[in-house]
Design a protein around this motif. Structure first.
Motif, mmCIF file in Angstrom:
data_model
loop_
_atom_site.group_PDB
_atom_site.id
_atom_site.type_symbol
_atom_site.label_atom_id
_atom_site.label_comp_id
_atom_site.label_asym_id
_atom_site.label_seq_id
_atom_site.Cartn_x
_atom_site.Cartn_y
_atom_site.Cartn_z
ATOM 1 N N LYS A 1 0.823 -1.160 -0.018
ATOM 2 C CA LYS A 1 -0.247 -0.021 0.019
ATOM 3 C C LYS A 1 0.812 1.181 -0.052
ATOM 4 O O LYS A 1 1.586 1.551 1.167
ATOM 5 N N SER A 2 0.677 2.161 -1.044
ATOM 6 C CA SER A 2 1.532 3.321 -1.179
ATOM 7 C C SER A 2 0.906 4.425 -0.152
ATOM 8 O O SER A 2 0.768 5.554 -0.920
ATOM 9 N N LEU A 3 0.870 4.365 1.062
ATOM 10 C CA LEU A 3 0.269 5.245 2.056
ATOM 11 C C LEU A 3 1.170 5.562 2.870
ATOM 12 O O LEU A 3 2.092 4.940 3.623
ATOM 13 N N LYS A 4 1.206 6.839 3.756
ATOM 14 C CA LYS A 4 1.843 7.335 4.544
ATOM 15 C C LYS A 4 1.228 6.731 6.012
ATOM 16 O O LYS A 4 0.541 7.428 6.615
ATOM 17 N N LEU A 5 1.611 5.513 6.316
ATOM 18 C CA LEU A 5 1.139 4.889 7.382
ATOM 19 C C LEU A 5 2.173 3.718 8.010
ATOM 20 O O LEU A 5 2.404 3.002 7.128
ATOM 21 N N ILE A 6 2.414 3.959 9.128
ATOM 22 C CA ILE A 6 3.107 2.984 9.936
ATOM 23 C C ILE A 6 2.430 2.363 11.218
ATOM 24 O O ILE A 6 2.099 3.007 11.876
ATOM 25 N N VAL A 7 3.301 1.185 11.803
ATOM 26 C CA VAL A 7 2.787 0.573 12.875
ATOM 27 C C VAL A 7 3.987 0.302 13.528
ATOM 28 O O VAL A 7 5.068 0.037 12.909
ATOM 29 N N VAL A 8 4.259 0.589 14.965
ATOM 30 C CA VAL A 8 5.538 0.494 15.646
ATOM 31 C C VAL A 8 4.914 -0.281 16.946
ATOM 32 O O VAL A 8 4.126 0.118 17.569
ATOM 33 N N ASP A 9 5.907 -1.284 17.418
ATOM 34 C CA ASP A 9 5.716 -1.707 18.622
ATOM 35 C C ASP A 9 6.344 -1.019 19.736
ATOM 36 O O ASP A 9 7.356 -0.451 19.650
ATOM 37 N N THR A 10 5.268 -0.726 20.756
ATOM 38 C CA THR A 10 5.876 0.279 21.769
ATOM 39 C C THR A 10 6.288 -0.536 23.123
ATOM 40 O O THR A 10 6.380 0.062 24.438
ATOM 41 N N SER A 11 6.182 -1.933 23.196
ATOM 42 C CA SER A 11 6.350 -2.706 24.408
ATOM 43 C C SER A 11 7.538 -2.600 24.976
ATOM 44 O O SER A 11 8.516 -2.578 24.018
ATOM 45 N N LYS A 12 7.818 -2.108 26.009
ATOM 46 C CA LYS A 12 9.145 -2.055 26.840
ATOM 47 C C LYS A 12 9.848 -3.275 27.217
ATOM 48 O O LYS A 12 10.883 -3.435 27.147
ATOM 49 N N ASP A 13 8.778 -4.337 27.352
ATOM 50 C CA ASP A 13 9.310 -5.535 28.167
ATOM 51 C C ASP A 13 8.926 -6.665 27.162
ATOM 52 O O ASP A 13 7.477 -6.637 26.936
ATOM 53 N N PRO A 14 9.517 -7.479 26.693
ATOM 54 C CA PRO A 14 9.098 -8.884 25.609
ATOM 55 C C PRO A 14 7.943 -9.598 26.522
ATOM 56 O O PRO A 14 7.138 -10.036 25.698
ATOM 57 N N GLU A 15 7.920 -9.553 27.716
ATOM 58 C CA GLU A 15 6.708 -10.220 28.391
ATOM 59 C C GLU A 15 5.680 -9.586 28.434
ATOM 60 O O GLU A 15 4.419 -10.068 28.581
ATOM 61 N N GLU A 16 5.643 -8.299 28.225
ATOM 62 C CA GLU A 16 4.518 -7.542 28.164
ATOM 63 C C GLU A 16 3.621 -7.662 27.071
ATOM 64 O O GLU A 16 3.907 -8.103 25.926
ATOM 65 N N LYS A 17 2.276 -7.379 27.181
ATOM 66 C CA LYS A 17 1.073 -7.776 26.065
ATOM 67 C C LYS A 17 1.719 -6.845 25.092
ATOM 68 O O LYS A 17 2.033 -5.626 25.131
ATOM 69 N N LYS A 18 1.531 -7.278 23.835
ATOM 70 C CA LYS A 18 2.092 -6.633 22.685
ATOM 71 C C LYS A 18 1.354 -5.254 22.496
ATOM 72 O O LYS A 18 0.003 -5.245 22.469
ATOM 73 N N VAL A 19 1.914 -4.057 22.545
ATOM 74 C CA VAL A 19 1.344 -2.880 22.484
ATOM 75 C C VAL A 19 1.857 -2.129 21.200
ATOM 76 O O VAL A 19 3.222 -2.029 20.984
ATOM 77 N N PHE A 20 1.057 -1.424 20.504
ATOM 78 C CA PHE A 20 1.581 -1.026 19.031
ATOM 79 C C PHE A 20 0.809 0.487 19.103
ATOM 80 O O PHE A 20 -0.138 0.770 19.403
ATOM 81 N N LEU A 21 1.888 1.375 18.198
ATOM 82 C CA LEU A 21 1.290 2.761 18.002
ATOM 83 C C LEU A 21 0.953 2.800 16.485
ATOM 84 O O LEU A 21 1.837 2.364 15.714
ATOM 85 N N THR A 22 -0.132 3.368 15.997
ATOM 86 C CA THR A 22 -0.153 3.576 14.735
ATOM 87 C C THR A 22 0.152 5.179 14.396
ATOM 88 O O THR A 22 -0.270 6.042 14.930
ATOM 89 N N MET A 23 0.914 5.413 13.350
ATOM 90 C CA MET A 23 1.422 6.849 12.827
ATOM 91 C C MET A 23 0.853 7.114 11.454
ATOM 92 O O MET A 23 1.303 6.357 10.735
ATOM 93 N N VAL A 24 0.073 7.943 11.267
ATOM 94 C CA VAL A 24 -0.434 8.610 10.150
ATOM 95 C C VAL A 24 0.065 9.694 9.621
ATOM 96 O O VAL A 24 0.070 10.421 10.453
ATOM 97 N N ASN A 25 0.476 9.787 8.559
ATOM 98 C CA ASN A 25 1.372 11.059 7.819
ATOM 99 C C ASN A 25 2.699 11.198 8.689
ATOM 100 O O ASN A 25 2.670 12.457 9.006
ATOM 101 N N PRO A 26 3.313 10.244 9.073
ATOM 102 C CA PRO A 26 4.450 10.652 10.242
ATOM 103 C C PRO A 26 5.442 11.381 9.276
ATOM 104 O O PRO A 26 5.860 11.042 8.307
ATOM 105 N N GLU A 27 6.247 12.495 10.095
ATOM 106 C CA GLU A 27 7.606 13.109 9.460
ATOM 107 C C GLU A 27 8.372 13.517 10.643
ATOM 108 O O GLU A 27 7.763 13.828 11.663
ATOM 109 N N ILE A 28 9.646 13.494 10.256
ATOM 110 C CA ILE A 28 10.697 14.002 11.303
ATOM 111 C C ILE A 28 10.751 15.497 11.422
ATOM 112 O O ILE A 28 11.060 15.761 10.133
#
Length: 169
Positions: free
Chosen positions: A54-81
């Motif tokens: 998909k040629s869209l400005k969309l990413i998902v990233v894992d934000t879990s701090k601990d591998p044992e932690e339930k998987k937590v992700f963040l969706t970023m739409v149109n992200p830019e530095i």
């Protein structure tokens, strides 16, 4: 929800220009959820829309701090530095560039402007490993793969390896 196909180098969609997201609706939320499931299934810690075709400005990233932690992700739409400072070198790999890891130089600290799935604007400042992950995924939105940050020798060796694998199929 579904596990999606992850496109691999040298697929053209990985180099295609991405379009900003301007419709914040249920299909976008479903796509983000599918991307997260695909990322975790791979397994990975980030996934950009071009990696699933998909040629869209969309990413998902894992934000879990601990591998044992339930998987937590963040969706970023149109992200830019929007700001950066310092440098660091970290080991990277990519779901779209299999069988290769390499040290890559990135900014140590970044500020990212993005929208959430409702279209609300946010800014996030992060550093170290999470900053690397965000830069890597945002690169995908600009048609840049982590191999583009490698020396021409390492990049060409990988390209030859992929060419041979494709020829053997």
């Amino acid at each position: 929800m579904s596990i999606l196909k992850i496109y691999q180098y040298p697929e053209k969609v990985l180099r295609a220009e991405t379009k900003p997201v301007d419709t914040f609706d249920e299909p976008l939320k479903e796509l983000a959820q599918d991307m997260a499931e695909t990322m975790y299934d791979a397994p990975g810690i980030g996934l950009a829309a071009p990696q699933i075709g998909k040629s869209l400005k969309l990413i998902v990233v894992d934000t879990s701090k601990d591998p044992e932690e339930k998987k937590v992700f963040l969706t970023m739409v149109n992200p830019e530095i929007v700001a950066h400072e310092g440098n660091q070198i970290d080991e990277e790999g990519c779901l779209s560039v299999p069988e290769l890891t390499a040290k890559v130089k990135r900014y140590r600290k970044v500020t990212i402007a993005y929208q959430d799935l409702e279209g609300n604007h946010h800014e996030m400042e992060t550093e170290d490993r999470f900053a690397v992950v965000l830069q890597h995924e945002i690169d995908h939105l600009n048609g840049v793969l982590f191999i583009d940050h490698l020396s021409s020798l390492k990049r060409n060796l990988y390209k030859k390896k992929v060419k041979k694998l494709l020829a053997d199929k």
